[in-house]
Design an enzyme around this catalytic site. Structure first.
Site, mmCIF file in Angstrom:
data_model
loop_
_atom_site.group_PDB
_atom_site.id
_atom_site.type_symbol
_atom_site.label_atom_id
_atom_site.label_comp_id
_atom_site.label_asym_id
_atom_site.label_seq_id
_atom_site.Cartn_x
_atom_site.Cartn_y
_atom_site.Cartn_z
ATOM 1 N N ASN A 191 -6.682 12.935 -10.520
ATOM 2 C CA ASN A 191 -7.456 13.347 -11.702
ATOM 3 C C ASN A 191 -7.276 14.858 -11.888
ATOM 4 O O ASN A 191 -6.725 15.533 -11.017
ATOM 5 C CB ASN A 191 -8.930 12.954 -11.556
ATOM 6 C CG ASN A 191 -9.528 13.476 -10.266
ATOM 7 O OD1 ASN A 191 -9.503 14.686 -10.009
ATOM 8 N ND2 ASN A 191 -10.037 12.589 -9.424
ATOM 9 N N ASP B 187 0.885 -1.163 0.000
ATOM 10 C CA ASP B 187 0.000 0.000 0.000
ATOM 11 C C ASP B 187 0.924 1.214 0.000
ATOM 12 O O ASP B 187 1.700 1.411 0.944
ATOM 13 C CB ASP B 187 -0.862 -0.051 1.276
ATOM 14 C CG ASP B 187 -1.727 1.186 1.443
ATOM 15 O OD1 ASP B 187 -1.569 2.161 0.683
ATOM 16 O OD2 ASP B 187 -2.553 1.183 2.378
ATOM 17 N N VAL C 93 -6.097 4.495 -5.676
ATOM 18 C CA VAL C 93 -4.947 4.949 -4.890
ATOM 19 C C VAL C 93 -5.156 6.388 -4.404
ATOM 20 O O VAL C 93 -4.716 6.758 -3.310
ATOM 21 C CB VAL C 93 -3.635 4.745 -5.692
ATOM 22 C CG1 VAL C 93 -3.514 5.699 -6.864
ATOM 23 C CG2 VAL C 93 -2.427 4.825 -4.788
ATOM 24 N N ASP C 94 -5.840 7.183 -5.191
ATOM 25 C CA ASP C 94 -6.146 8.570 -4.819
ATOM 26 C C ASP C 94 -6.954 8.605 -3.515
ATOM 27 O O ASP C 94 -6.637 9.363 -2.580
ATOM 28 C CB ASP C 94 -6.944 9.211 -5.967
ATOM 29 C CG ASP C 94 -6.980 10.722 -5.918
ATOM 30 O OD1 ASP C 94 -6.306 11.312 -5.066
ATOM 31 O OD2 ASP C 94 -7.699 11.313 -6.746
ATOM 32 N N VAL D 145 -8.866 2.441 -12.803
ATOM 33 C CA VAL D 145 -10.088 2.958 -13.424
ATOM 34 C C VAL D 145 -9.814 3.494 -14.835
ATOM 35 O O VAL D 145 -10.682 3.441 -15.717
ATOM 36 C CB VAL D 145 -10.682 4.069 -12.530
ATOM 37 C CG1 VAL D 145 -11.880 4.725 -13.180
ATOM 38 C CG2 VAL D 145 -11.102 3.491 -11.189
ATOM 39 N N TYR D 146 -8.583 3.981 -15.082
ATOM 40 C CA TYR D 146 -8.257 4.572 -16.393
ATOM 41 C C TYR D 146 -7.874 3.517 -17.442
ATOM 42 O O TYR D 146 -7.592 3.857 -18.591
ATOM 43 C CB TYR D 146 -7.167 5.632 -16.248
ATOM 44 C CG TYR D 146 -7.646 6.963 -15.664
ATOM 45 C CD1 TYR D 146 -8.968 7.144 -15.260
ATOM 46 C CD2 TYR D 146 -6.781 8.040 -15.532
ATOM 47 C CE1 TYR D 146 -9.404 8.342 -14.725
ATOM 48 C CE2 TYR D 146 -7.206 9.258 -15.005
ATOM 49 C CZ TYR D 146 -8.515 9.408 -14.608
ATOM 50 O OH TYR D 146 -8.942 10.609 -14.087
HETATM 51 P P1 ADP Z 1 -6.094 5.461 -12.401
HETATM 52 O O1 ADP Z 1 -7.375 6.242 -12.309
HETATM 53 O O2 ADP Z 1 -4.891 6.319 -12.770
HETATM 54 O O3 ADP Z 1 -6.234 4.238 -13.245
HETATM 55 P P2 ADP Z 1 -6.350 3.901 -9.920
HETATM 56 O O4 ADP Z 1 -6.182 4.391 -8.535
HETATM 57 O O5 ADP Z 1 -7.706 3.432 -10.327
HETATM 58 O O6 ADP Z 1 -5.792 5.060 -10.870
HETATM 59 O O7 ADP Z 1 -5.338 2.720 -10.170
HETATM 60 C C1 ADP Z 1 -3.939 2.886 -10.359
HETATM 61 C C2 ADP Z 1 -3.218 1.679 -9.778
HETATM 62 O O8 ADP Z 1 -3.073 1.865 -8.353
HETATM 63 C C3 ADP Z 1 -3.926 0.352 -9.961
HETATM 64 O O9 ADP Z 1 -2.967 -0.595 -10.412
HETATM 65 C C4 ADP Z 1 -4.421 -0.011 -8.562
HETATM 66 O O10 ADP Z 1 -4.438 -1.403 -8.348
HETATM 67 C C5 ADP Z 1 -3.344 0.640 -7.706
HETATM 68 N N1 ADP Z 1 -3.682 0.954 -6.302
HETATM 69 C C6 ADP Z 1 -4.902 1.138 -5.727
HETATM 70 N N2 ADP Z 1 -4.775 1.415 -4.411
HETATM 71 C C7 ADP Z 1 -3.432 1.420 -4.144
HETATM 72 C C8 ADP Z 1 -2.629 1.628 -2.974
HETATM 73 N N3 ADP Z 1 -3.192 1.906 -1.780
HETATM 74 N N4 ADP Z 1 -1.287 1.528 -3.071
HETATM 75 C C9 ADP Z 1 -0.702 1.264 -4.270
HETATM 76 N N5 ADP Z 1 -1.378 1.061 -5.412
HETATM 77 C C10 ADP Z 1 -2.733 1.126 -5.356
#
Ligand code: ADP
Length: 175
Positions: free
Chosen positions: A24, A10, A33-34, A127-128
């Site tokens: 975004n 994480d 992750v955001d 999500v992207y």
């Molecule tokens: P985007 O909208 O840029 O695609 P996301 O947050 O949906 O961003 O996903 C980007 C990547 O971050 C994905 O591979 C997801 O599995 C990963 N991710 C989600 N939560 C965490 C976290 N707490 N730490 C590290 N990576 C994460």
């Protein structure tokens, strides 16, 4: 020589100078992750820190402090949305260029802020919907190109699944 490594973690828990957020354009928080970064850093405080920044263009990144995170800085990068249905090959190349821009800009910000360690999530692969292996190739190449003279000692590609970690490990081992 700086170490480049893939870690299953994480990103909010990592003790590095800077972590990168997959944000975004509005910089007003979101899911994935955001959302995790906003919760861990302190949602209200982080929203207050990003509010004056005026959003962020795709392919660029903006800086805030790490607030309650172990990391000193958060670089809020905005990756491209992957959309094969629109534009074909030209659109894919544009997405590649914008994704590379995120990594390049974060390495510039790291240098400006004297960072010796940084952790990147797999920007745009959630999500992207950017294809994870294509995104990882761009991430590793762009970071490697930015390393000389950067003062960087440790780069962590922070993965959220063992499949993602395997992709990075294979690339880093030159497989
Ligand atoms: P985007 O909208 O840029 O695609 P996301 O947050 O949906 O961003 O996903 C980007 C990547 O971050 C994905 O591979 C997801 O599995 C990963 N991710 C989600 N939560 C965490 C976290 N707490 N730490 C590290 N990576 C994460």
């Amino acid at each position: 020589m700086p170490t480049l490594e893939a870690a299953l973690a994480d990103i909010t828990m990592l003790h590095v100078d800077a972590i990168v957020n997959a944000a975004n354009t509005k910089l007003k928080g979101g899911g994935g992750v955001d959302g995790a970064i906003h919760r861990a850093a302190g949602k209200a405080e982080l929203l207050a820190a990003t509010a004056p920044l005026g959003g962020c263009a795709t392919g660029d990144a903006k800086v805030t402090s790490g607030l309650r995170l172990p990391a000193k800085w958060i670089f809020h990068a905005v990756g491209p949305v992957w959309s094969v249905s629109r534009g074909g090959e030209a659109a894919m190349q544009n997405a590649d260029r914008l994704l590379a821009g995120c990594y390049r800009r974060c390495m510039e910000l790291a240098r400006e802020h004297g960072c010796r360690s940084i952790a990147f999530p797999a920007i745009s692969t959630g999500v992207y919907r950017f294809p994870p292996d294509r995104a990882a190739r761009i991430a590793v190449k762009t970071v490697q190109d930015a390393l000389p003279g950067s003062g960087m000692e440790q780069v962590i590609f922070c993965c959220f699944s063992s499949e993602a970690k395997r992709i990075y490990q294979d690339l880093l081992e030159g497989a």
